[in-house]
Scaffold this motif. Structure first.
Motif, PDB file in Angstrom:
ATOM      1  N   PHE A   1       0.817  -1.206   0.000  1.00 53.69           N
ATOM      2  CA  PHE A   1       0.000   0.000   0.000  1.00 53.69           C
ATOM      3  C   PHE A   1       0.854   1.261   0.000  1.00 53.69           C
ATOM      4  CE2 PHE A   1      -2.607  -3.419   1.642  1.00 53.69           C
ATOM      5  CZ  PHE A   1      -3.699  -3.332   0.785  1.00 53.69           C
ATOM      6  N   THR A   2       1.770   1.394   0.967  1.00 52.24           N
ATOM      7  CA  THR A   2       2.616   2.585   0.968  1.00 52.24           C
ATOM      8  C   THR A   2       3.553   2.564  -0.233  1.00 52.24           C
ATOM      9  OG1 THR A   2       4.138   1.517   2.530  1.00 52.24           O
ATOM     10  CG2 THR A   2       2.536   3.071   3.433  1.00 52.24           C
ATOM     11  N   GLY A   3       3.868   1.385  -0.726  1.00 55.16           N
ATOM     12  CA  GLY A   3       4.703   1.282  -1.922  1.00 55.16           C
ATOM     13  C   GLY A   3       4.015   1.817  -3.165  1.00 55.16           C
ATOM     14  N   SER A   4       2.689   1.894  -3.118  1.00 50.99           N
ATOM     15  CA  SER A   4       1.949   2.405  -4.272  1.00 50.99           C
ATOM     16  C   SER A   4       1.841   3.933  -4.252  1.00 50.99           C
ATOM     17  CB  SER A   4       0.538   1.801  -4.301  1.00 50.99           C
ATOM     18  OG  SER A   4      -0.247   2.317  -3.239  1.00 50.99           O
ATOM     19  N   PHE A   5       2.281   4.556  -3.167  1.00 53.42           N
ATOM     20  CA  PHE A   5       2.222   6.020  -3.064  1.00 53.42           C
ATOM     21  C   PHE A   5       3.370   6.595  -3.879  1.00 53.42           C
ATOM     22  CE2 PHE A   5       2.588  10.169  -0.999  1.00 53.42           C
ATOM     23  CZ  PHE A   5       1.251  10.530  -0.932  1.00 53.42           C
ATOM     24  N   SER A   6       3.047   7.239  -4.970  1.00 51.79           N
ATOM     25  CA  SER A   6       4.070   7.716  -5.890  1.00 51.79           C
ATOM     26  C   SER A   6       4.107   9.239  -5.947  1.00 51.79           C
ATOM     27  CB  SER A   6       3.774   7.180  -7.298  1.00 51.79           C
ATOM     28  OG  SER A   6       2.535   7.714  -7.753  1.00 51.79           O
ATOM     29  N   LYS A   7       5.113   9.731  -6.592  1.00 51.48           N
ATOM     30  CA  LYS A   7       5.246  11.173  -6.805  1.00 51.48           C
ATOM     31  C   LYS A   7       4.033  11.689  -7.582  1.00 51.48           C
ATOM     32  CE  LYS A   7       8.114  14.499  -9.237  1.00 51.48           C
ATOM     33  NZ  LYS A   7       9.214  14.680 -10.179  1.00 51.48           N
ATOM     34  N   GLU A   8       3.596  10.913  -8.563  1.00 51.25           N
ATOM     35  CA  GLU A   8       2.455  11.316  -9.377  1.00 51.25           C
ATOM     36  C   GLU A   8       1.186  11.424  -8.538  1.00 51.25           C
ATOM     37  OE1 GLU A   8       4.549   8.760 -10.270  1.00 51.25           O
ATOM     38  OE2 GLU A   8       5.651   9.931 -11.775  1.00 51.25           O
TER      39      GLU A   8
ATOM     40  N   LEU B   1      -2.585   4.471   4.108  1.00 48.12           N
ATOM     41  CA  LEU B   1      -1.863   3.390   3.415  1.00 48.12           C
ATOM     42  C   LEU B   1      -0.995   2.600   4.394  1.00 48.12           C
ATOM     43  CD1 LEU B   1      -0.832   5.372   0.214  1.00 48.12           C
ATOM     44  CD2 LEU B   1      -2.647   3.655   0.407  1.00 48.12           C
ATOM     45  N   ALA B   2      -0.375   3.285   5.343  1.00 46.41           N
ATOM     46  CA  ALA B   2       0.465   2.610   6.336  1.00 46.41           C
ATOM     47  C   ALA B   2      -0.361   1.673   7.218  1.00 46.41           C
ATOM     48  CB  ALA B   2       1.199   3.637   7.198  1.00 46.41           C
ATOM     49  N   ARG B   3      -1.585   2.083   7.567  1.00 49.41           N
ATOM     50  CA  ARG B   3      -2.467   1.204   8.348  1.00 49.41           C
ATOM     51  C   ARG B   3      -2.775  -0.071   7.572  1.00 49.41           C
ATOM     52  NH1 ARG B   3      -4.880   6.207   9.319  1.00 49.41           N
ATOM     53  NH2 ARG B   3      -4.557   6.900  11.449  1.00 49.41           N
ATOM     54  N   LYS B   4      -3.012   0.065   6.279  1.00 47.42           N
ATOM     55  CA  LYS B   4      -3.297  -1.113   5.449  1.00 47.42           C
ATOM     56  C   LYS B   4      -2.082  -2.039   5.400  1.00 47.42           C
ATOM     57  CE  LYS B   4      -6.759   1.169   2.615  1.00 47.42           C
ATOM     58  NZ  LYS B   4      -7.088   1.724   1.291  1.00 47.42           N
ATOM     59  N   ASP B   5      -0.882  -1.470   5.302  1.00 47.38           N
ATOM     60  CA  ASP B   5       0.329  -2.290   5.326  1.00 47.38           C
ATOM     61  C   ASP B   5       0.499  -2.993   6.669  1.00 47.38           C
ATOM     62  OD1 ASP B   5       1.233  -1.991   2.721  1.00 47.38           O
ATOM     63  OD2 ASP B   5       2.448  -0.225   3.194  1.00 47.38           O
ATOM     64  N   ALA B   6       0.139  -2.309   7.751  1.00 48.22           N
ATOM     65  CA  ALA B   6       0.233  -2.924   9.084  1.00 48.22           C
ATOM     66  C   ALA B   6      -0.705  -4.128   9.172  1.00 48.22           C
ATOM     67  CB  ALA B   6      -0.101  -1.900  10.167  1.00 48.22           C
ATOM     68  N   ILE B   7      -1.903  -4.003   8.642  1.00 51.96           N
ATOM     69  CA  ILE B   7      -2.847  -5.128   8.647  1.00 51.96           C
ATOM     70  C   ILE B   7      -2.289  -6.279   7.816  1.00 51.96           C
ATOM     71  CG2 ILE B   7      -5.134  -5.880   7.859  1.00 51.96           C
ATOM     72  CD1 ILE B   7      -6.091  -3.018   8.603  1.00 51.96           C
ATOM     73  N   TYR B   8      -1.687  -5.964   6.692  1.00 53.00           N
ATOM     74  CA  TYR B   8      -1.057  -6.971   5.833  1.00 53.00           C
ATOM     75  C   TYR B   8       0.036  -7.730   6.605  1.00 53.00           C
ATOM     76  CZ  TYR B   8       2.442  -8.460   2.369  1.00 53.00           C
ATOM     77  OH  TYR B   8       3.386  -9.148   1.663  1.00 53.00           O
ATOM     78  N   LEU B   9       0.912  -6.989   7.292  1.00 55.10           N
ATOM     79  CA  LEU B   9       2.001  -7.630   8.038  1.00 55.10           C
ATOM     80  C   LEU B   9       1.481  -8.442   9.226  1.00 55.10           C
ATOM     81  CD1 LEU B   9       4.720  -4.842   7.989  1.00 55.10           C
ATOM     82  CD2 LEU B   9       4.717  -7.000   6.715  1.00 55.10           C
ATOM     83  N   LEU B  10       0.483  -7.919   9.920  1.00 56.99           N
ATOM     84  CA  LEU B  10      -0.096  -8.666  11.039  1.00 56.99           C
ATOM     85  C   LEU B  10      -0.782  -9.939  10.563  1.00 56.99           C
ATOM     86  CD1 LEU B  10      -1.496  -5.737  13.186  1.00 56.99           C
ATOM     87  CD2 LEU B  10       0.391  -7.267  13.788  1.00 56.99           C
TER      88      LEU B  10
END
Length: 112
Positions: free
Chosen positions: A34-41, A79-88
């Motif tokens: 999720f955070t990896g999808s956050f781009s400059k664009e 996005l970071a919350r979504k990544d946290a859920i993914y890792l958990l």
């Protein structure tokens, strides 16, 4: 998989699961989807939207900067919350493990 857990599943201990996840992150095998999808664009698109809103009303430069900061931080935190859920979820899956039947089924499909 190291040993059966309390449910007699083949699973990793909590410490082993954490080490696996950390190793995956450090080597780049586990990415933050999720955070990896956050781009400059995407950031520029959000800034343009905030700028359009700022032009339509009377906002000071300071208020505009606050709005931009809030918009970007809110989006990134979401996005970071979504990544946290993914890792958990990954951690829980490694610790809960698989039943012997599930493991055998996976192995059988892998070697077809």
């Amino acid at each position: 998989m190291t040993s059966p857990n309390k449910d007699d599943n083949l699973a990793f201990t909590h410490a082993e699961a954490v080490q696996i996840i950390l190793a995956g992150i450090n080597t780049g095998a586990i990415k933050f989807p999720f955070t990896g999808s956050f781009s400059k664009e995407k950031a520029e698109e959000m800034l343009k939207g905030t700028l359009c809103q700022a032009r339509s009303g009377e906002r000071t430069e300071e208020r505009f900067r606050e709005d931009v900061g809030y918009a970007l931080s809110y989006e990134f935190a979401n996005l970071a919350r979504k990544d946290a859920i993914y890792l958990l979820s990954l951690l829980q899956t490694l610790v809960v493990g698989l039943t012997k039947e599930e493991a055998e089924g996976i192995t059988a499909r892998a070697f077809r």
